[in-house]
Each structure stands twice: as structure tokens, then as C-alpha cells.
Motif scaffolding. Structure first.
Motif, mmCIF file in Angstrom:
data_model
loop_
_atom_site.group_PDB
_atom_site.id
_atom_site.type_symbol
_atom_site.label_atom_id
_atom_site.label_comp_id
_atom_site.label_asym_id
_atom_site.label_seq_id
_atom_site.Cartn_x
_atom_site.Cartn_y
_atom_site.Cartn_z
ATOM 1 N N CYS A 12 0.834 -1.202 0.000
ATOM 2 C CA CYS A 12 0.000 0.000 0.000
ATOM 3 C C CYS A 12 0.873 1.258 0.000
ATOM 4 O O CYS A 12 2.091 1.187 0.171
ATOM 5 C CB CYS A 12 -0.927 -0.013 1.211
ATOM 6 S SG CYS A 12 -0.084 0.183 2.780
ATOM 7 N N CYS A 15 3.117 1.891 3.109
ATOM 8 C CA CYS A 15 4.342 1.093 3.142
ATOM 9 C C CYS A 15 5.327 1.601 2.092
ATOM 10 O O CYS A 15 6.530 1.653 2.346
ATOM 11 C CB CYS A 15 4.023 -0.375 2.906
ATOM 12 S SG CYS A 15 3.110 -1.106 4.273
ATOM 13 N N ARG A 38 0.601 3.137 13.620
ATOM 14 C CA ARG A 38 0.590 2.627 12.248
ATOM 15 C C ARG A 38 2.008 2.552 11.694
ATOM 16 O O ARG A 38 2.400 1.569 11.083
ATOM 17 C CB ARG A 38 -0.259 3.588 11.406
ATOM 18 C CG ARG A 38 -0.234 3.302 9.942
ATOM 19 C CD ARG A 38 -1.351 2.360 9.567
ATOM 20 N NE ARG A 38 -1.423 2.233 8.125
ATOM 21 C CZ ARG A 38 -1.261 1.087 7.478
ATOM 22 N NH1 ARG A 38 -1.079 -0.009 8.140
ATOM 23 N NH2 ARG A 38 -1.323 1.049 6.174
ATOM 24 N N CYS A 72 -2.353 -5.612 1.505
ATOM 25 C CA CYS A 72 -0.962 -5.177 1.327
ATOM 26 C C CYS A 72 -0.043 -6.322 1.747
ATOM 27 O O CYS A 72 -0.244 -6.936 2.791
ATOM 28 C CB CYS A 72 -0.726 -3.949 2.198
ATOM 29 S SG CYS A 72 0.998 -3.503 2.352
ATOM 30 N N CYS A 74 2.837 -6.141 2.794
ATOM 31 C CA CYS A 74 3.707 -5.759 3.905
ATOM 32 C C CYS A 74 2.920 -5.664 5.212
ATOM 33 O O CYS A 74 3.099 -6.479 6.101
ATOM 34 C CB CYS A 74 4.404 -4.447 3.571
ATOM 35 S SG CYS A 74 5.564 -3.917 4.823
ATOM 36 N N CYS A 75 2.053 -4.669 5.323
ATOM 37 C CA CYS A 75 1.355 -4.460 6.591
ATOM 38 C C CYS A 75 0.050 -5.236 6.667
ATOM 39 O O CYS A 75 -0.530 -5.368 7.729
ATOM 40 C CB CYS A 75 1.092 -2.976 6.822
ATOM 41 S SG CYS A 75 -0.104 -2.272 5.676
ATOM 42 N N THR A 77 -2.883 -4.431 5.325
ATOM 43 C CA THR A 77 -4.126 -3.666 5.305
ATOM 44 C C THR A 77 -5.020 -4.113 4.155
ATOM 45 O O THR A 77 -4.545 -4.470 3.082
ATOM 46 C CB THR A 77 -3.867 -2.153 5.187
ATOM 47 O OG1 THR A 77 -5.129 -1.482 5.287
ATOM 48 C CG2 THR A 77 -3.238 -1.767 3.862
HETATM 49 ZN ZN LIG Z 1 1.011 -1.669 3.681
#
Ligand SMILES: [Zn+2]
Length: 95
Positions: A12, A15, A38, A72, A74-75, A77
Motif C-alpha cells: 500500500c 508502506c 501505524r 498489502c 507488507c502491513c 491492510t
Molecule cells: Zn502496507
């Protein structure tokens, strides 16, 4: 020898900013505390990926997705929004 171990790492915009620019000032939240949480969450996710898999590198902007509901990479979301193409590089790892 640098090897691409994940060629489809879509993250996202939040990130993207932290990975590419190491800058969380663009995180758009109204409450400072929330932004901090966050950012922390994203940085931890990045650190874990780098530890477990390899270096996250900017991919091909032509493969960015302007509107996606995929989580996402990575995170995690699930907020609908842009996803940016990155790759994971496995650097100097013996096989
Ligand atoms: Zn992310």
C-alpha cells in the motif's frame, strides 16, 4: 549474486513511503498517536520481511495497481487503494 525471490510484492501507499523514502510524514491520519502506531506496525512488518526473506526493492511502476482491494503484502491492510509493485531480493544467501 542478487536473486529476486518474490517478484510480485504489492504494498500500500503507506508502506511505499516508508520502504522507499523511510518517511512516515505522509501517513494521513488525524490523530498523531494513531499515526505513530501505524508507522510502528509497518516498520515491524518491514523488519520481519527483511529478516525472514530479503531486501525489499522498488519494482516496476508499470505494474502498480491504482485501485486494489488485495491485502498489502507488507502491513496486511485491506483498505481499498493503490498497491505499488516491489520485489524481494535474496541477497548473498547461500543455497
Ligand atoms: Zn502496507
Amino acid at each position: 549474486m542478487v536473486e529476486v525471490i518474490d517478484d510480485d510484492f504489492m504494498v500500500c501507499t503507506d508502506c511505499l513511503m516508508i520502504i522507499a523514502n523511510d518517511d512516515a510524514s505522509g501517513l494521513d491520519y488525524s490523530l498523531d498517536e494513531e499515526t505513530e502506531g501505524r508507522e510502528q506496525e509497518i516498520r515491524e512488518a518491514i523488519a520481519e520481511i527483511q529478516r525472514e526473506e530479503g531486501q525489499i526493492a522498488v519494482g516496476d511502476s508499470g505494474r502498480d495497481d491504482e485501485l486494489s482491494s488485495s491485502p498489502c503484502a507488507c502491513c496486511g491492510t485491506r483498505l481499498v487503494g493503490a498497491r505499488h509493485h516491489f520485489v524481494i531480493l535474496g541477497c548473498g544467501r547461500e543455497r
